[in-house]
Design a protein around this motif. Structure first.
Motif, PDB file in Angstrom:
ATOM      1  N   LEU A 151       0.826  -1.208   0.000  1.00 40.99           N
ATOM      2  CA  LEU A 151       0.000   0.000   0.000  1.00 40.99           C
ATOM      3  C   LEU A 151       0.862   1.261   0.000  1.00 40.99           C
ATOM      4  CD1 LEU A 151      -2.799  -1.050   2.528  1.00 40.99           C
ATOM      5  CD2 LEU A 151      -2.989  -0.876   0.034  1.00 40.99           C
ATOM      6  N   MET A 152       1.943   1.237   0.773  1.00 38.37           N
ATOM      7  CA  MET A 152       2.821   2.409   0.809  1.00 38.37           C
ATOM      8  C   MET A 152       3.519   2.619  -0.531  1.00 38.37           C
ATOM      9  SD  MET A 152       4.579   2.482   4.574  1.00 38.37           S
ATOM     10  CE  MET A 152       3.595   2.486   6.084  1.00 38.37           C
TER      11      MET A 152
ATOM     12  N   LEU B  69       2.147   6.198   9.739  1.00 32.93           N
ATOM     13  CA  LEU B  69       1.288   5.985   8.574  1.00 32.93           C
ATOM     14  C   LEU B  69       0.800   4.541   8.537  1.00 32.93           C
ATOM     15  CD1 LEU B  69       0.010   6.732   5.873  1.00 32.93           C
ATOM     16  CD2 LEU B  69       2.245   6.370   4.783  1.00 32.93           C
ATOM     17  N   GLY B  70       1.694   3.598   8.824  1.00 34.51           N
ATOM     18  CA  GLY B  70       1.307   2.188   8.843  1.00 34.51           C
ATOM     19  C   GLY B  70       0.217   1.915   9.867  1.00 34.51           C
ATOM     20  N   MET B  71       0.332   2.528  11.029  1.00 36.44           N
ATOM     21  CA  MET B  71      -0.695   2.336  12.065  1.00 36.44           C
ATOM     22  C   MET B  71      -2.035   2.923  11.628  1.00 36.44           C
ATOM     23  SD  MET B  71       1.315   2.760  15.699  1.00 36.44           S
ATOM     24  CE  MET B  71       2.016   4.372  15.343  1.00 36.44           C
ATOM     25  N   ALA B  72      -1.982   4.046  10.934  1.00 38.16           N
ATOM     26  CA  ALA B  72      -3.221   4.649  10.433  1.00 38.16           C
ATOM     27  C   ALA B  72      -3.877   3.746   9.387  1.00 38.16           C
ATOM     28  CB  ALA B  72      -2.924   6.026   9.839  1.00 38.16           C
ATOM     29  N   LEU B  73      -3.071   3.113   8.556  1.00 38.74           N
ATOM     30  CA  LEU B  73      -3.608   2.178   7.561  1.00 38.74           C
ATOM     31  C   LEU B  73      -4.239   0.965   8.241  1.00 38.74           C
ATOM     32  CD1 LEU B  73      -0.692   2.343   4.959  1.00 38.74           C
ATOM     33  CD2 LEU B  73      -3.031   3.155   4.584  1.00 38.74           C
ATOM     34  N   ILE B  74      -3.598   0.470   9.293  1.00 40.31           N
ATOM     35  CA  ILE B  74      -4.166  -0.658  10.034  1.00 40.31           C
ATOM     36  C   ILE B  74      -5.499  -0.267  10.662  1.00 40.31           C
ATOM     37  CG2 ILE B  74      -3.854  -2.142  12.059  1.00 40.31           C
ATOM     38  CD1 ILE B  74      -0.866  -2.206  11.433  1.00 40.31           C
ATOM     39  N   ASP B  75      -5.567   0.934  11.223  1.00 40.21           N
ATOM     40  CA  ASP B  75      -6.827   1.404  11.805  1.00 40.21           C
ATOM     41  C   ASP B  75      -7.940   1.410  10.760  1.00 40.21           C
ATOM     42  OD1 ASP B  75      -5.954   1.778  14.413  1.00 40.21           O
ATOM     43  OD2 ASP B  75      -5.314   3.853  14.058  1.00 40.21           O
ATOM     44  N   GLU B  76      -7.585   1.796   9.547  1.00 46.02           N
ATOM     45  CA  GLU B  76      -8.586   1.843   8.480  1.00 46.02           C
ATOM     46  C   GLU B  76      -9.025   0.433   8.075  1.00 46.02           C
ATOM     47  OE1 GLU B  76     -11.151   4.235   6.411  1.00 46.02           O
ATOM     48  OE2 GLU B  76      -9.581   4.862   7.823  1.00 46.02           O
ATOM     49  N   MET B  77      -8.130  -0.529   8.228  1.00 46.46           N
ATOM     50  CA  MET B  77      -8.466  -1.918   7.891  1.00 46.46           C
ATOM     51  C   MET B  77      -9.481  -2.518   8.858  1.00 46.46           C
ATOM     52  SD  MET B  77      -4.660  -3.410   7.073  1.00 46.46           S
ATOM     53  CE  MET B  77      -3.557  -2.587   5.927  1.00 46.46           C
TER      54      MET B  77
ATOM     55  N   LYS C  61     -11.700  -0.828  10.836  1.00 48.29           N
ATOM     56  CA  LYS C  61     -12.960  -0.106  10.997  1.00 48.29           C
ATOM     57  C   LYS C  61     -14.084  -0.847  10.274  1.00 48.29           C
ATOM     58  CE  LYS C  61     -11.149   4.650  11.185  1.00 48.29           C
ATOM     59  NZ  LYS C  61     -11.121   5.933  10.428  1.00 48.29           N
ATOM     60  N   PRO C  62     -15.257  -0.920  10.861  1.00 48.66           N
ATOM     61  CA  PRO C  62     -16.388  -1.575  10.175  1.00 48.66           C
ATOM     62  C   PRO C  62     -16.692  -0.953   8.819  1.00 48.66           C
ATOM     63  CG  PRO C  62     -16.899  -1.216  12.492  1.00 48.66           C
ATOM     64  CD  PRO C  62     -15.619  -0.482  12.224  1.00 48.66           C
ATOM     65  N   ASP C  63     -16.502   0.361   8.716  1.00 53.63           N
ATOM     66  CA  ASP C  63     -16.774   1.056   7.458  1.00 53.63           C
ATOM     67  C   ASP C  63     -15.488   1.599   6.842  1.00 53.63           C
ATOM     68  OD1 ASP C  63     -16.280   2.872   9.439  1.00 53.63           O
ATOM     69  OD2 ASP C  63     -17.845   4.293   8.838  1.00 53.63           O
ATOM     70  N   GLY C  64     -14.356   0.954   7.143  1.00 57.43           N
ATOM     71  CA  GLY C  64     -13.071   1.428   6.647  1.00 57.43           C
ATOM     72  C   GLY C  64     -12.939   1.321   5.141  1.00 57.43           C
ATOM     73  N   LEU C  65     -12.048   2.133   4.590  1.00 58.99           N
ATOM     74  CA  LEU C  65     -11.854   2.152   3.140  1.00 58.99           C
ATOM     75  C   LEU C  65     -10.970   1.008   2.650  1.00 58.99           C
ATOM     76  CD1 LEU C  65     -11.379   5.994   2.517  1.00 58.99           C
ATOM     77  CD2 LEU C  65     -13.432   4.604   2.190  1.00 58.99           C
ATOM     78  N   ILE C  66     -10.239   0.369   3.562  1.00 56.19           N
ATOM     79  CA  ILE C  66      -9.382  -0.762   3.179  1.00 56.19           C
ATOM     80  C   ILE C  66     -10.098  -2.042   3.597  1.00 56.19           C
ATOM     81  CG2 ILE C  66      -7.100  -1.809   3.364  1.00 56.19           C
ATOM     82  CD1 ILE C  66      -6.012   0.908   4.219  1.00 56.19           C
ATOM     83  N   ASN C  67     -10.803  -2.631   2.661  1.00 55.87           N
ATOM     84  CA  ASN C  67     -11.655  -3.783   2.956  1.00 55.87           C
ATOM     85  C   ASN C  67     -10.895  -5.089   2.707  1.00 55.87           C
ATOM     86  OD1 ASN C  67     -13.601  -5.742   3.211  1.00 55.87           O
ATOM     87  ND2 ASN C  67     -15.090  -4.763   1.872  1.00 55.87           N
ATOM     88  N   LEU C  68     -10.430  -5.696   3.786  1.00 56.20           N
ATOM     89  CA  LEU C  68      -9.679  -6.947   3.676  1.00 56.20           C
ATOM     90  C   LEU C  68     -10.502  -8.159   4.112  1.00 56.20           C
ATOM     91  CD1 LEU C  68      -6.159  -5.892   5.041  1.00 56.20           C
ATOM     92  CD2 LEU C  68      -7.009  -5.832   2.687  1.00 56.20           C
TER      93      LEU C  68
ATOM     94  N   ALA D  81      -6.268  -9.580   1.066  1.00 59.42           N
ATOM     95  CA  ALA D  81      -5.589  -8.499   0.353  1.00 59.42           C
ATOM     96  C   ALA D  81      -5.505  -8.765  -1.146  1.00 59.42           C
ATOM     97  CB  ALA D  81      -4.187  -8.305   0.931  1.00 59.42           C
ATOM     98  N   ARG D  82      -5.446 -10.034  -1.529  1.00 66.51           N
ATOM     99  CA  ARG D  82      -5.358 -10.355  -2.960  1.00 66.51           C
ATOM    100  C   ARG D  82      -6.618  -9.903  -3.690  1.00 66.51           C
ATOM    101  NH1 ARG D  82      -5.895 -16.401  -5.259  1.00 66.51           N
ATOM    102  NH2 ARG D  82      -5.544 -16.028  -7.482  1.00 66.51           N
ATOM    103  N   LYS D  83      -7.775 -10.205  -3.131  1.00 64.84           N
ATOM    104  CA  LYS D  83      -9.019  -9.791  -3.784  1.00 64.84           C
ATOM    105  C   LYS D  83      -9.160  -8.273  -3.745  1.00 64.84           C
ATOM    106  CE  LYS D  83     -13.924 -10.689  -4.231  1.00 64.84           C
ATOM    107  NZ  LYS D  83     -15.054 -11.593  -3.917  1.00 64.84           N
ATOM    108  N   TYR D  84      -8.754  -7.674  -2.635  1.00 68.19           N
ATOM    109  CA  TYR D  84      -8.798  -6.218  -2.530  1.00 68.19           C
ATOM    110  C   TYR D  84      -7.918  -5.584  -3.613  1.00 68.19           C
ATOM    111  CZ  TYR D  84      -8.083  -1.569  -0.463  1.00 68.19           C
ATOM    112  OH  TYR D  84      -8.003  -0.219  -0.243  1.00 68.19           O
ATOM    113  N   ALA D  85      -6.744  -6.175  -3.838  1.00 66.61           N
ATOM    114  CA  ALA D  85      -5.838  -5.659  -4.870  1.00 66.61           C
ATOM    115  C   ALA D  85      -6.464  -5.777  -6.255  1.00 66.61           C
ATOM    116  CB  ALA D  85      -4.513  -6.413  -4.818  1.00 66.61           C
ATOM    117  N   ARG D  86      -7.129  -6.902  -6.509  1.00 63.49           N
ATOM    118  CA  ARG D  86      -7.775  -7.077  -7.816  1.00 63.49           C
ATOM    119  C   ARG D  86      -8.879  -6.044  -8.023  1.00 63.49           C
ATOM    120  NH1 ARG D  86      -7.734 -13.045  -7.052  1.00 63.49           N
ATOM    121  NH2 ARG D  86      -9.942 -12.909  -6.526  1.00 63.49           N
ATOM    122  N   GLN D  87      -9.634  -5.764  -6.971  1.00 54.79           N
ATOM    123  CA  GLN D  87     -10.720  -4.787  -7.086  1.00 54.79           C
ATOM    124  C   GLN D  87     -10.177  -3.404  -7.438  1.00 54.79           C
ATOM    125  OE1 GLN D  87     -12.476  -5.283  -3.207  1.00 54.79           O
ATOM    126  NE2 GLN D  87     -13.892  -6.883  -3.881  1.00 54.79           N
ATOM    127  N   ILE D  88      -9.073  -3.022  -6.801  1.00 58.88           N
ATOM    128  CA  ILE D  88      -8.477  -1.718  -7.105  1.00 58.88           C
ATOM    129  C   ILE D  88      -7.898  -1.717  -8.520  1.00 58.88           C
ATOM    130  CG2 ILE D  88      -6.722  -0.032  -6.444  1.00 58.88           C
ATOM    131  CD1 ILE D  88      -6.896  -1.058  -3.606  1.00 58.88           C
TER     132      ILE D  88
END
Length: 276
Positions: free
Chosen positions: A26-27, A65-73, A75-82, A86-93
């Motif tokens: 992600l970084m 920054l890494g901790m902020a990304l983990i927080d987003e992962m 969250k129930p409504d987070g933008l990083i949907n794992l 991560a493989r399927k998430y990568a394909r979607q992006i």
């Protein structure tokens, strides 16, 4: 910085190696401008330029920054949907932004949804098409092994590791345990041959469900290609190394496909229940 980020991953229930691979992907995407920070729920980009890199301050910046990304992962409504990995998430992006997004991600694939970040060794064995990855059922030595032979060595390691797993033996003791376990079984139960045969049969049955997928990311191919070049630079004159370097120099994608399939062949011919 590393301890802070590792503790964050642990506290959220993530495996640190897997999370390290996902965060570095992600970084990298953020650094290259393939994904914008706001699309991941963060406000900054990482410090990824080695020129003038401040080990203390820039490392801490990346950890925060890494901790902020983990927080987003998490969250129930987070933008990083794992939720589906991560493989399927990568394909979607990638379907929206292009394959370059996937090409920054180093991972091994299994069937449609399976994936994992490889063990942290710079060697083709870590990207092998084994039925189970992450348990050292592969050769992860630092010296070049021709891919067909590498597949055979992977199969040997799988059988040896299974002997440790099935008896609850820590693999850190493998140097002596792998030699002594069959003798111990024979002394206790008189079943050495049956034990060894059962290990091979178990490995064969596991491998019959091997649904490994050829490397989806260009980074996997570059990982192997750079390993081969490094071997050459270090003075390895194995004739097959020269052959594969020429293949990768000419057409690295097709060379990688053949390299992967040669490993696959070595695995399957070694783990057949009735080998030829």
């Amino acid at each position: 910085a590393a301890e802070l980020l590792n503790q964050k991953a642990d506290s959220m229930g993530f495996d640190a190696i897997s999370m390290g691979g996902v965060l570095s992907w992600l970084m990298d995407c953020l650094d290259r401008g393939l994904i914008e920070p706001q699309e991941l729920g963060v406000s900054q980009k990482p410090c990824f330029n080695p020129e003038g890199f401040d080990i203390v301050n820039d490392s801490m910046h990346n950890a925060v920054l890494g901790m902020a990304l983990i927080d987003e992962m998490v969250k129930p409504d987070g933008l990083i949907n794992l939720k589906e990995g991560a493989r399927k998430y990568a394909r979607q992006i990638a379907r929206k932004k292009g394959k370059e997004v996937i090409d920054c991600f180093l991972y091994v694939s299994f069937a449609r949804h399976g994936w994992m970040v490889p063990n942290q060794y710079w060697t083709p064995g870590a990207l092998s098409p084994m039925a189970i990855m992450g348990k050292y059922y592969m050769n992860y030595g630092k010296v070049f092994i021709p891919p067909r032979e590498l597949g055979r060595e992977n199969a040997k390691r799988m059988i040896a590791e299974l002997s440790l797993d099935n008896l609850g033996m820590c693999r850190f003791h493998r140097a002596w345990a792998e030699d002594m376990i069959p003798e111990i079984i024979d002394k206790l139960f008189g079943n050495k041959d049956k034990f060894l045969d059962t290990l091979k049969l178990t490995a064969s049955r596991i491998n019959s469900r091997n649904a490994s997928i050829f490397w989806e990311s260009a980074l996997n191919i570059d990982f192997v290609y750079s390993f081969l070049k490094k071997q050459k630079d270090e003075g390895n004159n194995h004739p097959e190394l020269e052959h594969w370097l020429n293949r990768f120099d000419s057409d690295k994608h097709n060379a990688a496909l053949d390299f992967w399939y040669d490993i696959h062949k070595g695995i399957h011919e070694s783990l057949s229940e009735f080998p030829v």
